[in-house]
Design a protein around this motif. Sequence first.
Motif, short mmCIF file in Angstrom:
data_model
loop_
_atom_site.label_atom_id
_atom_site.label_comp_id
_atom_site.label_asym_id
_atom_site.label_seq_id
_atom_site.Cartn_x
_atom_site.Cartn_y
_atom_site.Cartn_z
N ILE A 151 0.78 -1.21 0.17
CA ILE A 151 0.12 0.06 0.04
C ILE A 151 0.88 1.31 0.00
O ILE A 151 0.72 2.21 -0.80
CB ILE A 151 -1.09 0.13 1.27
N ALA A 152 1.88 1.26 0.86
CA ALA A 152 2.68 2.40 0.97
C ALA A 152 3.30 2.63 -0.46
O ALA A 152 3.68 3.68 -0.90
CB ALA A 152 3.84 2.27 2.15
N ALA A 153 3.84 1.61 -1.02
CA ALA A 153 4.57 1.85 -2.39
C ALA A 153 3.74 2.41 -3.64
O ALA A 153 4.00 3.17 -4.16
CB ALA A 153 5.17 0.48 -2.81
N ILE A 154 2.57 1.87 -3.65
CA ILE A 154 1.70 2.35 -4.44
C ILE A 154 1.01 3.82 -4.30
O ILE A 154 0.83 4.61 -5.08
CB ILE A 154 0.28 1.36 -4.71
N VAL A 155 0.86 3.99 -2.96
CA VAL A 155 0.51 5.48 -2.54
C VAL A 155 1.34 6.52 -2.69
O VAL A 155 1.38 7.44 -3.42
CB VAL A 155 0.15 5.39 -1.29
N ALA A 156 2.70 5.82 -2.27
CA ALA A 156 3.85 6.86 -2.81
C ALA A 156 4.19 7.15 -4.36
O ALA A 156 4.26 8.24 -4.55
CB ALA A 156 5.12 6.39 -2.34
N LEU A 157 3.80 6.08 -5.07
CA LEU A 157 3.95 6.20 -6.49
C LEU A 157 2.72 7.21 -6.95
O LEU A 157 3.09 8.07 -7.73
CB LEU A 157 4.05 4.94 -7.24
N CYS A 158 1.68 6.92 -6.60
CA CYS A 158 0.50 7.90 -7.15
C CYS A 158 0.82 9.14 -6.57
O CYS A 158 0.38 10.27 -7.42
CB CYS A 158 -0.74 7.22 -6.54
N HIS A 159 1.38 9.35 -5.59
CA HIS A 159 1.44 10.86 -4.93
C HIS A 159 2.73 11.57 -5.78
O HIS A 159 2.68 12.97 -5.57
CB HIS A 159 1.68 10.72 -3.48
N PHE A 160 3.52 10.81 -6.03
CA PHE A 160 5.09 11.43 -6.53
C PHE A 160 4.69 12.26 -7.81
O PHE A 160 3.77 11.93 -8.69
CB PHE A 160 6.04 10.31 -6.81
N ARG A 161 5.36 13.26 -7.84
CA ARG A 161 5.34 14.15 -9.07
C ARG A 161 6.80 14.28 -9.64
O ARG A 161 7.75 14.58 -8.96
CB ARG A 161 4.86 15.68 -8.80
N ARG A 162 7.14 13.95 -10.84
CA ARG A 162 8.44 14.11 -11.38
C ARG A 162 8.60 15.40 -11.99
O ARG A 162 7.78 15.90 -12.52
CB ARG A 162 8.98 12.95 -12.39
N PRO A 163 9.92 16.05 -12.02
CA PRO A 163 10.08 17.23 -12.83
C PRO A 163 9.51 17.07 -14.26
O PRO A 163 9.77 16.27 -15.01
CB PRO A 163 11.75 17.59 -12.77
N ASP A 164 9.14 18.24 -14.93
CA ASP A 164 8.84 18.18 -16.06
C ASP A 164 10.10 18.41 -17.17
O ASP A 164 10.83 19.21 -16.93
CB ASP A 164 7.86 19.38 -16.56
N VAL A 165 9.98 17.68 -18.32
CA VAL A 165 11.17 17.56 -19.27
C VAL A 165 10.41 18.15 -20.53
O VAL A 165 9.59 17.66 -20.82
CB VAL A 165 11.68 16.38 -19.42
N SER A 166 11.00 18.88 -21.29
CA SER A 166 10.80 18.90 -22.68
C SER A 166 11.88 18.80 -23.92
O SER A 166 13.02 19.23 -23.51
CB SER A 166 10.18 20.29 -23.11
N VAL A 167 11.56 17.98 -24.89
CA VAL A 167 12.75 17.61 -25.70
C VAL A 167 12.52 18.46 -27.06
O VAL A 167 11.44 18.26 -27.67
CB VAL A 167 12.82 16.24 -25.98
N GLN A 168 13.45 19.30 -27.48
CA GLN A 168 13.42 19.97 -28.72
C GLN A 168 14.48 19.49 -29.61
O GLN A 168 15.55 20.15 -29.51
CB GLN A 168 13.31 21.49 -28.65
N GLY A 169 14.24 18.80 -30.65
CA GLY A 169 15.55 18.35 -31.33
C GLY A 169 16.47 17.51 -30.31
O GLY A 169 16.10 16.55 -29.90
N ASP A 170 17.70 18.08 -30.34
CA ASP A 170 18.66 17.45 -29.58
C ASP A 170 18.87 18.21 -28.21
O ASP A 170 19.33 17.68 -27.12
CB ASP A 170 20.05 17.86 -30.14
#
Lengths: 415, 197
Positions: A151-170
């Motif tokens: 339960i802790a693992a799945i809750v933590a994963l659902c709660h987690f936010r990763r930084p946003d990334v954007s890829v433009q070409g290279d």
Amino acid sequence: MKETPLSNCERRFLLRAIEEKKRLDGRQTYDYRNIKITFGTDYGCCIVELGKTRVLGQVSCELVSPKLNRATEGILFFNLELSQMAAPAFEPGRQSDLLVKLNRLLERCLRNSKCIDTESLCVVAGEKVWQIRVDLHLLNHDGNIIDAASIAAIVALCHFRRPDVSVQGDEVTLYTPEERDPVPLSIHHMPICVSFAFFQQGTYLLVDPNEREERVMDGLLVIAMNKHREICTIQSSGGIMLLKDQVLRCSKIAGVKVLEITELIQKALENDQKVRKEGGKFGFAESIASQRITAFKMEKAPIDTSDVEEKAEEIIAEAEPPSEVVSKPVLWTPGTAQIGEGIENSWGDLEDSEKEEDDEGGSDEAIILDSIKMDTREVSNIGSQDAPIVLSDSEEEEMIILEPDKNPKKIREEQ
Amino acid sequence: MEGVMQTDAKMRTESGAESSPRAPGCSLRHFACEQNLLSRPDGSASFLQGVAEKSRERLIRNTCEAVVLGALHPRTSITVVLQVVSDAGSLLACCLNAACMALVDAGVPMRALFCGVTCALDSEGTLVLDPTAKQEKEARAILTFALDSVERKLLMSTTKGLYSDAELQQCLAAAQAASQHVFRFYRESLQRRYSKS
């Protein structure tokens, strides 16, 4: 510390009670203990309490190169630790069997069920992917670690936010949380483990065994299921022989329980989301129940530091002046210097084995001795000391007089 | 005959609200603590406050050794297990506070209570008590002190950075003032725990 053994009368008592369909804490056969989920201030940090069993879950992420055979998938890493505070028997060296079993089960449940979309963790195929790391710490062991941990693992994963990334070409741009809101992980479904303990060769079964019940059980059946009634993992240990209809019945019970638990998780996540959006206070500090007699809170407290400067000046004025600073170092050869003169050993009679400590006589000597020890070869007859006092070469000699040029010779002799 | 006592402290450093810019003047962040929350160890406490590992362990151990009356429990090992739940600055001070509360919860005899206070000196020389992680990073010097409860004497100090001795004395005086609040917090939370109402 060794686990306190379970006494025979306690074992008999527990088994007799189970035969009469009674549990020590008054639950029914299929009842779960109270589940409480609290979140920390950071995304991805949560504490799950299943009765008194407490698990802390933390999720973190990092950009790494992908595995060679899976160039377009992110990496998931799970780790459960049995902290020493969880039970006296969990010592750093001693818990291997249980630990391996739990870790393996957790991995199968979360990784093989593909609940997290690893393709979405890819940033640049073959070069950069997200590595998501889930760390679980067991804080208190009162039975049924695997359920609480899943339960802790799945809750933590659902709660987690990763930084946003954007890829433009290279170019890959990683945005900080201030620049762009962090992005939640893509989770397909939530697998939750449900444990069944069997007693008397499979005659009696209990859901969510607590620590005492676990000690007297014959075998354990763990079913990991999601709310769509799909079984993700099933494991039976303890060597009990189960009939087909028993396993089917357990899976039906698991389906019902998982539905309840998933609802609870959703509610908790929504509540936390709401509080964060409204700007209210969130975090573990808020979740400490203020009604409880064992909990206490104090608000932000201003400290009056206006008189600090005066006090400090007073103290400095009254204090003794610092002791005389050491004289300039004298350079003998490159890499060898001397600061101060040798002094008489004031430690009295000492064993030879403590020569190393003697060498650190005055603080002035420390620097010089280090450099001397390193250059024992180079140093032969340093300096223009007066006739050095000759000490016998005997290892039994206890009186040691510190003279800079004596020490290198001594050190060589000790070797 | 040997005995082992387990005292565990779960500790979280958080401020509850987000890190809003601290108003001028010193203040300690919001505190919260919970005691006896783990059933397995003999005593436990959770303390929340607004290479390093080994050296921190050693510092905490030395502080505990200085106050615990070990002579009353010969041939006994007292284990203090600390779990960091989250770090929002002033970690060592929070560890010390949690360790003290856990030792009290376990009933270990001590000659005094102790508390940890962290001060940060920024580039202008302004003193900030109980710094957040951001303030710690930007500070010129960070000083952490462990003070005892009887006469607010210094039990342990560890510092990082550059500061003058006048600044050191100032920080120490400020820490002593702050420690009063922490000890009052200990006293009130224990009073509440043992109160009959």
